[in-house]
Design an enzyme around this catalytic site. Structure first.
Site, PDB file in Angstrom:
ATOM      1  N   CYS A 222     -23.573 -49.851   3.622  1.00  0.00           N
ATOM      2  CA  CYS A 222     -24.621 -51.460   4.544  1.00  0.00           C
ATOM      3  C   CYS A 222     -24.850 -51.049   5.663  1.00  0.00           C
ATOM      4  CB  CYS A 222     -23.549 -52.513   4.093  1.00  0.00           C
ATOM      5  SG  CYS A 222     -23.251 -54.099   4.828  1.00  0.00           S
ATOM      6  N   ARG A 316     -26.618 -40.150   0.195  1.00  0.00           N
ATOM      7  CA  ARG A 316     -26.592 -39.011  -0.721  1.00  0.00           C
ATOM      8  C   ARG A 316     -25.334 -38.916  -0.409  1.00  0.00           C
ATOM      9  NH1 ARG A 316     -29.021 -34.663  -3.683  1.00  0.00           N
ATOM     10  NH2 ARG A 316     -30.862 -34.815  -2.411  1.00  0.00           N
TER      11      ARG A 316
END
Length: 387
Positions: A222, A316
């Protein structure tokens, strides 16, 4: 403590999870005696952990598996799973492009309309396999798809946005969702969020929430705090909202769980959130690392594909083990990201807390050096807490 920022502006000091530590009391207990169970909306679970409603974290299979393991997974009803009959080629595209192409691709893929028939199908697929059908929708989506969710027989509905309140102002051409009416009309419990303050938590509970989500912007993927400058560190936010829960319970006799949502990566993070007053936690990136996760080793936030102002990115996270190893062990990593249930039970045993309610009462101290004190070798060698 009030701090003077300047003439006419004061501020209150707030604390994040990394700044606090839990203090053992006068007793300990065997971890096997620690009762981690909790309930929300009449649904009882052994493990107070919910997997976030994010497309890289939850699909039908993950929701079913989490239910079987004693936890809970929430399916995003405005994501890939309800826009495409077969989500797999779409997920392959999302996880294969470079970082510069990612946001435009997401905006393209998420422009495909949500299909009510797929909402019903996904809910029915979860239930047909014996899973708990917990689903998430935005307030706008709740207005559009509430009937489909009710007809499909979801077990829990989460109405989620960056910030949810009962006092929402809309343009004259838009009819805002009445949260109290929605909670009253839906045939299943409704969980509301997100919020970070005492007053909003109290108002959401008065509106009929079966649970309240706490957290704005702490999630791994976020970017709302950077884009909007909005948020409250989780330790303070959880403590404030838990106080509202306790006051509401004293006033009404109805206990509404508070769920810490976002920014929690390790077992220690989970333990500290519960000690601050949470009844359960919602986590995303740790479950995105499961072999069964749909994100193929990637994780992205719910607001990432916004066509106007994306507030999230794709990170990732890799794949570190099975969902069972992450949730229940045995742990194969030394950094606190495997066997969350074991970590919680061991912490509760060390602190002498025999259930979640007692865990919420343990002593908490401000300890900014908790994660760095004496860890010079771990940091230098990138092991354990130094990763």
């Amino acid at each position: 403590m009030t701090i003077q920022l300047g003439r006419g502006k004061t501020a209150r000091r707030a604390y994040g999870i990394d700044e606090i530590a839990l203090v053992p009391g006068t007793r300990t207990l065997d971890p096997s005696l620690a009762d981690t169970s909790w309930s929300m909306g009449g649904i009882e679970r052994e493990i107070p952990i919910i997997a976030s409603a994010m497309d890289g974290v939850i699909d039908v299979g993950m929701a079913v598996k989490l239910s079987q393991l004693g936890a809970l997974g929430v399916l995003n009803l405005e994501g890939i799973q309800t826009r495409y009959d077969d989500p797999n080629p779409i997920l392959d595209r999302i996880t294969s492009v470079g970082k510069d192409e990612f946001v435009p691709l997401m905006q393209e893929l998420y422009a495909e309309p949500v299909k009510p028939e797929l909402i019903k199908r996904r809910i029915q697929e979860i239930k047909a396999q014996g899973g708990i059908a917990a689903v998430s929708i935005t307030p706008v989506g709740a207005t559009r798809f509430g009937a489909a969710i009710a007809e499909a027989g979801a077990d829990l509905v989460f109405v989620q946005a960056t910030v949810v309140s009962t006092a929402h102002l809309s343009p004259e051409t838009v009819t805002p969702l009445d949260l109290a009416d929605f909670c009253r009309e839906m045939p299943m419990p409704v969980v509301l969020g997100n919020c970070v303050t005492y007053d909003v938590t109290l108002n959401l509970m008065k509106a009929g929430a079966a649970g309240v989500l706490v957290g704005i912007g702490p999630g791994a993927a976020c970017t709302s705090r950077g884009v909007l400058g909005v948020g409250v560190p989780q330790a303070t936010a959880v403590a404030d909202c838990a106080a509202a829960r306790d006051d509401y319970f004293q006033e009404t006799g109805r206990y509404v769980p508070v769920i810490a949502d976002g920014g929690l990566v390790t077992g220690g993070d989970i333990c500290k959130c519960i000690a601050c007053g949470a009844d359960a936690v919602m986590i995303g990136s740790p479950f995105a690392r499961a072999q069964e996760a749909p994100g193929r080793g990637f994780h992205w936030g719910m607001a990432t594909p916004s066509p106007v102002l994306p507030r999230g990115t794709r990170i990732r996270v890799g794949t570190t083990g099975t969902l069972e190893q992450i949730l229940r062990g045995p742990a194969q990593l030394d950094d606190g990201t495997h066997n969350f249930l074991g970590a919680l039970q061991t912490s509760m045993g060390t602190l002498g807390a025999k259930d979640i309610r007692e865990m919420q009462q343990v002593e908490v101290i401000v300890a900014p050096s908790l994660l760095t004190e004496g860890k010079v070798y771990q940091k230098a060698q990138q092991l354990g807490m130094g990763k």
